[in-house]
Design an enzyme around this catalytic site. Structure first.
Site, mmCIF file in Angstrom:
data_model
loop_
_atom_site.group_PDB
_atom_site.id
_atom_site.type_symbol
_atom_site.label_atom_id
_atom_site.label_comp_id
_atom_site.label_asym_id
_atom_site.label_seq_id
_atom_site.Cartn_x
_atom_site.Cartn_y
_atom_site.Cartn_z
ATOM 1 C CB VAL A 106 -34.678 32.228 -0.484
ATOM 2 C CG1 VAL A 106 -35.098 30.772 -0.584
ATOM 3 C CG2 VAL A 106 -33.155 32.342 -0.437
ATOM 4 C CG ASP A 107 -33.187 36.540 -4.946
ATOM 5 O OD1 ASP A 107 -32.358 36.127 -5.778
ATOM 6 O OD2 ASP A 107 -34.378 36.789 -5.242
ATOM 7 C CG HIS A 122 -36.797 26.149 -2.827
ATOM 8 N ND1 HIS A 122 -35.816 26.040 -3.766
ATOM 9 C CD2 HIS A 122 -37.536 25.014 -2.927
ATOM 10 C CE1 HIS A 122 -35.941 24.879 -4.411
ATOM 11 N NE2 HIS A 122 -36.987 24.240 -3.927
ATOM 12 C CB CYS A 130 -40.644 31.199 16.687
ATOM 13 S SG CYS A 130 -40.245 30.679 18.366
ATOM 14 C CB CYS A 151 -39.329 34.026 18.677
ATOM 15 S SG CYS A 151 -41.100 34.221 18.806
ATOM 16 C CB ALA A 234 -31.825 35.429 -17.431
HETATM 17 C C1 BV8 Z 1 -37.789 17.410 -0.262
HETATM 18 C C2 BV8 Z 1 -33.457 27.173 -0.062
HETATM 19 C C3 BV8 Z 1 -38.748 15.572 0.924
HETATM 20 C C4 BV8 Z 1 -32.450 27.368 0.987
HETATM 21 C C5 BV8 Z 1 -32.918 25.204 -1.418
HETATM 22 C C6 BV8 Z 1 -36.578 13.636 -5.528
HETATM 23 C C7 BV8 Z 1 -37.816 14.039 -5.011
HETATM 24 C C8 BV8 Z 1 -37.859 14.796 -3.841
HETATM 25 C C9 BV8 Z 1 -36.669 15.159 -3.182
HETATM 26 C C10 BV8 Z 1 -35.447 14.746 -3.696
HETATM 27 C C11 BV8 Z 1 -35.394 13.998 -4.851
HETATM 28 N N1 BV8 Z 1 -34.084 13.739 -5.127
HETATM 29 C C12 BV8 Z 1 -33.312 14.323 -4.188
HETATM 30 C C13 BV8 Z 1 -34.109 14.914 -3.290
HETATM 31 C C14 BV8 Z 1 -33.635 15.650 -2.116
HETATM 32 C C15 BV8 Z 1 -33.376 17.121 -2.407
HETATM 33 C C16 BV8 Z 1 -32.702 17.349 -3.715
HETATM 34 O O1 BV8 Z 1 -33.347 17.697 -4.696
HETATM 35 N N2 BV8 Z 1 -31.383 17.192 -3.734
HETATM 36 C C17 BV8 Z 1 -30.632 17.473 -4.948
HETATM 37 C C18 BV8 Z 1 -29.421 18.338 -4.630
HETATM 38 C C19 BV8 Z 1 -30.245 16.144 -5.563
HETATM 39 N N3 BV8 Z 1 -34.615 17.856 -2.346
HETATM 40 C C20 BV8 Z 1 -35.054 18.260 -1.135
HETATM 41 O O2 BV8 Z 1 -34.500 17.973 -0.092
HETATM 42 C C21 BV8 Z 1 -36.321 19.092 -1.129
HETATM 43 N N4 BV8 Z 1 -37.176 18.563 -0.093
HETATM 44 O O3 BV8 Z 1 -38.076 16.939 -1.298
HETATM 45 O O4 BV8 Z 1 -38.045 16.806 0.957
HETATM 46 C C22 BV8 Z 1 -39.895 15.781 1.818
HETATM 47 C C23 BV8 Z 1 -41.197 15.808 1.289
HETATM 48 C C24 BV8 Z 1 -42.250 15.965 2.136
HETATM 49 C C25 BV8 Z 1 -42.043 16.111 3.528
HETATM 50 C C26 BV8 Z 1 -40.736 16.109 4.042
HETATM 51 C C27 BV8 Z 1 -39.650 15.944 3.190
HETATM 52 C C28 BV8 Z 1 -36.030 20.536 -0.712
HETATM 53 C C29 BV8 Z 1 -35.201 21.222 -1.758
HETATM 54 C C30 BV8 Z 1 -35.063 22.718 -1.407
HETATM 55 C C31 BV8 Z 1 -33.703 22.974 -0.810
HETATM 56 N N5 BV8 Z 1 -33.539 24.409 -0.597
HETATM 57 N N6 BV8 Z 1 -32.817 26.514 -1.196
HETATM 58 C C32 BV8 Z 1 -31.422 28.394 0.595
HETATM 59 O O5 BV8 Z 1 -31.525 29.039 -0.481
HETATM 60 O O6 BV8 Z 1 -30.502 28.565 1.392
HETATM 61 S S1 BV8 Z 1 -32.266 24.580 -2.834
HETATM 62 C C33 BV8 Z 1 -31.287 25.698 -3.650
HETATM 63 O O7 BV8 Z 1 -31.035 25.085 -4.909
HETATM 64 C C34 BV8 Z 1 -31.910 27.031 -3.999
HETATM 65 O O8 BV8 Z 1 -33.276 27.147 -3.678
HETATM 66 C C35 BV8 Z 1 -31.773 27.069 -5.502
HETATM 67 O O9 BV8 Z 1 -32.687 27.873 -6.108
HETATM 68 C C36 BV8 Z 1 -31.971 25.643 -5.780
HETATM 69 C C37 BV8 Z 1 -31.724 25.145 -7.140
HETATM 70 O O10 BV8 Z 1 -30.522 25.684 -7.584
HETATM 71 P P1 BV8 Z 1 -30.636 26.683 -8.845
HETATM 72 O O11 BV8 Z 1 -31.605 27.755 -8.493
HETATM 73 O O12 BV8 Z 1 -30.908 25.892 -10.052
HETATM 74 O O13 BV8 Z 1 -29.210 27.327 -8.843
HETATM 75 P P2 BV8 Z 1 -27.854 26.641 -9.355
HETATM 76 O O14 BV8 Z 1 -26.724 27.449 -8.828
HETATM 77 O O15 BV8 Z 1 -27.905 25.176 -9.088
HETATM 78 O O16 BV8 Z 1 -27.904 26.817 -10.949
HETATM 79 C C38 BV8 Z 1 -27.849 28.118 -11.509
HETATM 80 C C39 BV8 Z 1 -28.191 27.946 -12.972
HETATM 81 O O17 BV8 Z 1 -28.242 29.241 -13.564
HETATM 82 C C40 BV8 Z 1 -27.136 27.167 -13.747
HETATM 83 O O18 BV8 Z 1 -27.797 26.277 -14.630
HETATM 84 C C41 BV8 Z 1 -26.385 28.252 -14.543
HETATM 85 O O19 BV8 Z 1 -25.965 27.774 -15.813
HETATM 86 C C42 BV8 Z 1 -27.485 29.265 -14.742
HETATM 87 N N7 BV8 Z 1 -27.022 30.649 -14.874
HETATM 88 C C43 BV8 Z 1 -25.988 31.261 -14.229
HETATM 89 N N8 BV8 Z 1 -25.946 32.575 -14.590
HETATM 90 C C44 BV8 Z 1 -26.984 32.783 -15.455
HETATM 91 C C45 BV8 Z 1 -27.664 31.561 -15.643
HETATM 92 N N9 BV8 Z 1 -28.734 31.437 -16.462
HETATM 93 C C46 BV8 Z 1 -29.143 32.544 -17.107
HETATM 94 N N10 BV8 Z 1 -28.549 33.756 -16.972
HETATM 95 C C47 BV8 Z 1 -27.470 33.906 -16.161
HETATM 96 N N11 BV8 Z 1 -26.888 35.110 -16.052
HETATM 97 ZN ZN ZN Z 2 -41.665 32.141 19.489
#
Ligand code: BV8
Ligand code: ZN
Length: 244
Positions: A106-107, A122, A130, A151, A234
């Protein structure tokens, strides 16, 4: 051929191409990732758990706490620069006619790096929405002059991001699915592949018969699904992978 030479060859000869990025691509810009913290850069959520902050319930309970967390992140991001990984993808897009960049981040750093076709599945930390009249606007003030921000209609605003339990923006998500189903190659960069439905794009590309390359410092749940894993940061791998 070495894995990197294979990947360079595949990238040169594949079209259309889709890219899925996560927080890892912004790590070398100094933005902490969510789950893979390090000593110098503790993970964003090392002090909190995701359900404490990035959910509608958390916001309802304590909008000020949630906004303070986003305000702090906005400040971090405002001081960050796109890194060589972001820049390599932006340069590469200019040379490719059928290239779609899908990001969980989101950055806004892909856009800052010059990428023009970015699907922010995301949402964006720079958008405010709002709670009452659903007006949506860009706001880049760091720090925010008032917390929580309001808002013009007087009601409280929320960050324009997708929280856990919320659906993804329909149009953007459909475009991302379409790009992945049509791609001949998917490049997965810097995501722990634990958040759905975003992580589901990787098996979706596999089912569509695409080749998949993963660039990550660590093993992830999709590493076993991909054709080549390029292990490392990366910012170091992408420029060498993508330069023509
Ligand atoms: C939804 C925005 C239903 C906010 C974020 C199955 C199907 C559907 C849903 C689910 C499901 N199972 C579980 C769920 C629920 C949930 C979910 O997935 N939970 C997980 C934790 C189990 N999903 C949801 O709730 C989604 N919504 O499905 O709702 C629905 C459908 C219709 C109608 C109503 C409801 C919504 C998910 C979105 C949540 N919002 N972010 C904010 O940013 O504040 S998620 C958040 O995690 C960020 O967006 C982030 O991008 C995302 C994923 O994390 P990563 O980007 O992968 O980052 P992370 O730190 O985890 O990993 C970093 C990686 O980089 C590592 O692997 C590391 O090794 C690597 N790395 C580090 N440095 C480097 C590197 N690689 C290369 N170079 C480097 N230098
Ligand atoms: Zn408003």
């Amino acid at each position: 051929m070495t894995p990197i030479e294979d990947c360079r060859e595949w990238l040169r000869n594949s079209s259309p191409i889709a890219v899925l990025t996560g927080a890892g691509i912004s790590a070398e810009s100094g933005i902490p990732t969510f789950r893979s913290g390090s000593a110098e850069l503790p993970a964003l959520w090392s002090r909190y758990r995701p359900e404490d902050l990035a959910t509608p319930l958390a916001f309802q309970r304590d909008p000020e706490l949630v906004w303070r967390w986003y305000d702090w992140r906005r400040g971090l991001i405002a001081r960050a620069q796109p890194n060589a990984g972001h820049l390599a993808l932006a340069k590469w897009e200019r040379g490719c006619d059928r290239f779609t960049l899908i990001t969980q981040n989101v950055d806004g750093l892909h856009t800052a790096a010059g990428s023009s076709r970015v699907l922010e599945i995301h949402g964006s930390i720079w958008t405010l929405r709002c709670l009452a009249c659903a007006a949506e606007w860009e706001n880049h003030a760091t720090p925010l002059p008032e917390i929580p921000p309001h808002c013009a209609c007087g009601s409280m605003a929320r960050p324009g991001v997708v929280w856990f339990g919320e659906g993804l923006p329909q149009g953007v998500w459909r475009e991302a699915e379409r790009a992945v189903r049509a791609c001949r190659l998917l490049l997965v960069v810097g995501t722990s592949a634990v958040v759905y439905p975003a992580a589901g794009l990787v098996p979706m590309a596999r089912e569509a018969g695409a080749r998949i390359i993963e660039v990550n410092r660590e093993e992830t749940p999709v590493s076993s699904l991909v054709d080549r894993v390029l292990r490392g940061p990366a910012g170091e791998i992408l420029p060498g992978l993508l330069d023509s």
